[in-house]
Design an enzyme around this catalytic site. Structure first.
Site, PDB file in Angstrom:
ATOM      1  CD  GLN A 173     -16.448  33.112  36.484  1.00  0.00           C
ATOM      2  OE1 GLN A 173     -16.997  34.188  35.762  1.00  0.00           O
ATOM      3  NE2 GLN A 173     -17.096  32.386  37.053  1.00  0.00           N
ATOM      4  CG  HIS A 245     -10.071  36.491  37.270  1.00  0.00           C
ATOM      5  ND1 HIS A 245     -11.177  36.259  37.492  1.00  0.00           N
ATOM      6  CD2 HIS A 245      -9.367  36.089  38.793  1.00  0.00           C
ATOM      7  CE1 HIS A 245     -11.611  35.879  38.655  1.00  0.00           C
ATOM      8  NE2 HIS A 245     -10.519  35.762  39.367  1.00  0.00           N
ATOM      9  CB  CYS A 246     -12.992  41.145  35.818  1.00  0.00           C
ATOM     10  SG  CYS A 246     -12.494  41.788  34.041  1.00  0.00           S
ATOM     11  CG  LEU A 247     -17.967  37.800  33.221  1.00  0.00           C
ATOM     12  CD1 LEU A 247     -18.140  36.638  34.112  1.00  0.00           C
ATOM     13  CD2 LEU A 247     -19.118  38.354  32.971  1.00  0.00           C
TER      14      LEU A 247
END
Length: 663
Positions: A173, A245-247
């Site tokens: 992120q 993307h993720c976290l």
């Protein structure tokens, strides 16, 4: 205790540092901390013996030796014959006398005393040594195999943006919200695999996609993989870069990147995982996502197998239809379809008025039959499989309208092919003044004054059971017989047929004709020996049939006889006042035969020994649909007379054979 029996030798940090700087031949330094602590940082050239409960218990029980615990790189020093100095340290122990007897360090020291002459403990442990001599400390990467230790996504990413493919990036992120970083790498598409991560303000909606999943062991990521791959390919076709993307860019986004590598590069799940792991070592998909990747791999393999075998098994062969000049073989309809088709055929023939000289109407069952043929041809059934199916149950459907349209009727039928599907039987119900000879119809294109005999079918050998897929069934009546269209297989009446003791006339009334009863030992189905010489076996449901001579119950009588048949298994019968009692049938036949003429007898004998000409198109559509289903295999190895007796007892009929009035 060993600690009470002999005081421990100690060594301070300065002396150990001087020994290490002296070069080769220095002491053997053993690190007794955990593997994680050792892996982060340790004394230069030290050897780790993991202080776990398992190692401690095995040392106490004597199931493991010190030489087995020391890594192979230093095993040569242990096996040396010259005296070896050993220095042991933990994290921060300053006085060995205060160690508990059951502690790991105490047990390790006691075991080392039995193997080495000089064993000392480092005062202050690694904490003191590393603070005084940090240059003599080192850290090395973990020696774990290349596998994933699944864990939830970390709140803070360990690495920055990672380029997996020229158009595919993997990040967190923090990387996506950094506009300068995104612009520097030319990333204009964002695939967000989270519920909480916000959308960047500088990314438009058309170039942003969100997959609302959490990083836990209950989420289903598999249904989203195909959509994610389509989104990444969309960015590739636009000559743009996309970031997944993720976290933290460790679990969810890494799973999508691995699936994309599997789909586009044809790799297995293991190879695709290593491909992404080499470029971004911090990835660690949880076990739930790893299992879904295995399911996705199986689906890709199945899809590839179907695409490989598609041209051979998946696509049906080209059908040969009327356009190619070859008629399609017909399949028998079911019992309900046969009755309904016969009713529709009679209604259409009665109400329709085809133009003179025009072709016969196209059968209404042609589209359904064509679709069924296409489905069956796609199955690629062999002739052996078709023969096995035919042996289980043979269905004879006498659907004249769908089977004998003029556009599809062959002129010279040949012997049946054992590999073909069962053909439809023919029900000859001639109309007109003569038996078996149809009268010309004004609306039939084939209306000619003379008749042409139809070639008869060849009878199968007597040793083989009746397995011919095509059979003929003839219903022959007197000169004054009329045919009135009726629907279904209900009981029919013949107002034009004379009863016993009544003259034949158009105004005479005759009781309704009953269906022939079930064969029994008192009144069995009779087999005519003429069938062995003629086109097929001749059956009589009401009395015995003689070998061709006119008489009571014979098919040559004017109004009381019944007969016909062909193809090795058809037959029909009808009488003036039909009854299951054979004696009443015989008397009715005798009274009717007295009014017959010799010319009529000759004509009917000719009909029995040969096939009548094809009836006109309008007469075809007025015929009835009758279906008989019987089980075969019960008449093999028996005499012909015994076959019919057994057949009368064991054969089950799905519908009654009705005597049909003709016009």
């Amino acid at each position: 205790m060993a600690g009470d029996r002999l005081p421990r030798k100690v060594m301070d940090a300065k002396k150990l540092a001087s020994l290490l700087r002296g070069g080769p031949g220095g002491p053997l330094v053993i690190d007794s901390r955990s593997f994680v602590e050792y892996n982060s940082c340790h004394v230069l050239s030290s050897v780790n013996i993991c202080c776990s409960k398992l190692v401690k218990r095995r040392l106490q029980q004597g199931k493991v030796t010190i030489a087995e615990l020391i890594q192979p790189a230093t095993r040569s020093q242990v096996d040396a014959t010259e005296p070896q100095d050993v220095v042991v340290y933990d994290q921060s122990t300053r006085d060995a006398s205060v160690l508990a007897a059951d502690s790991f360090l105490s047990i390790l020291l006691s075991k080392l005393d039995g193997c080495f002459d000089s064993v000392a403990i480092l005062t202050g442990g690694f904490a003191t040594f590393s603070s005084c001599f940090p240059g003599l400390c080192e850290g090395k990467p973990a020696t774990l195999p290349s596998m994933s230790l699944s864990q939830p996504c970390l709140p803070v990413p360990s690495v920055g943006l990672t380029r997996i493919l020229p158009h595919l990036y993997l990040g967190s992120q923090k990387d996506v919200l950094n506009k300068d970083l995104m612009t520097q790498n030319g990333i204009s598409y964002v695939l967000n695999a989270s519920n909480s991560c916000p959308k960047p303000d500088f990314i438009c909606e058309s170039r942003f996609m969100r997959i609302p999943i959490n990083d836990n062991y209950c989420e289903k990521l598999l249904p989203w993989l195909d959509k994610s791959i389509e989104f990444i390919d969309k960015a590739k076709l636009s000559s743009c870069q996309v970031i997944v993307h993720c976290l933290a860019g460790i679990s969810r986004s890494a799973t999508i990147a691995i699936a994309y590598i599997m789909k586009t590069m044809g790799m297995s799940s293991d190879d695709a995982y290593r491909f992404v792991k080499d470029r971004r070592p911090s990835i660690s998909p949880n076990f739930n996502f790893l299992g879904q990747l295995l399911e996705y791999e199986r689906s890709l393999k199945l899809l590839a197998a179907l695409q490989t075998d598609g041209p051979h098994l998946g696509t049906p062969e080209p059908l040969m239809g009327p356009a190619a000049g070859i008629p399609l073989p017909r399949l028998p309809p079911s019992t309900s379809e046969s009755a309904a088709t016969g009713s529709e055929a009679a209604t259409a023939a009665r109400e329709g008025s085809p133009s003179a000289g025009g072709d016969a109407p196209i059968p209404s069952t042609a589209p359904a039959t064509s679709a069924l043929q296409q489905g069956l041809r796609g199955l690629h059934l062999s002739s052996d499989r078709l023969q096995d199916t035919n042996r289980l149950k043979r269905s004879f459907s006498l659907d004249i309208k769908s089977a004998y349209a003029p556009s599809r009727r062959p002129d010279f039928p040949g012997p049946p092919d054992p590999g073909e599907a069962p053909k439809l039987c023919k029900l000859d119900s001639p109309s007109g003044g003569t038996l078996g000879l149809p009268s010309p119809s004004p609306d039939s294109p084939d209306s000619v004054p003379e008749c042409r005999p139809r070639p008869r079918r060849r009878r199968p050998p007597a040793s083989s059971p009746a397995r011919s897929p095509a059979h003929g069934l003839g219903l022959n009546f007197g000169d004054t017989a009329r045919q009135t269209p009726r629907h279904g297989l209900s009981a029919l009446s013949a107002p034009g047929l004379p009863g016993p003791g009544q003259p034949a006339g158009p105004g005479g009334w005759v009781p309704p004709l009953d269906s022939p009863g079930t064969p029994s030992p008192d009144g069995p189905w009779c087999f005519s020996p003429e069938g062995a010489q003629g086109p097929g076996a001749v059956f009589s449901a009401f009395g015995r049939v003689s070998a061709g001579a006119p008489g009571p119950g014979n098919s040559s009588s004017s109004g009381g006889g019944g007969g016909g048949g062909g193809g090795g298994g058809g037959g029909g019968g009808g009488g003036g006042s039909s009854s299951s009692n054979s004696s009443s049938s015989s008397s009715s036949s005798s009274s009717s035969s007295s009014s017959s003429s010799s010319s009529s007898d000759l004509r009917r004998r000719d009909v029995r020994t040969g096939w009548p000409e094809e009836p006109a198109a309008d007469a075809q559509f007025k015929r009835r649909s009758c279906q008989m289903e019987f089980e075969e295999g019960m008449v093999e190895g028996r005499a012909r007379g015994e076959e019919l007796a057994a057949l009368g007892k064991q054969t089950s009929f799905s519908g009654s054979v009705e005597v049909i009035e003709v016009s």
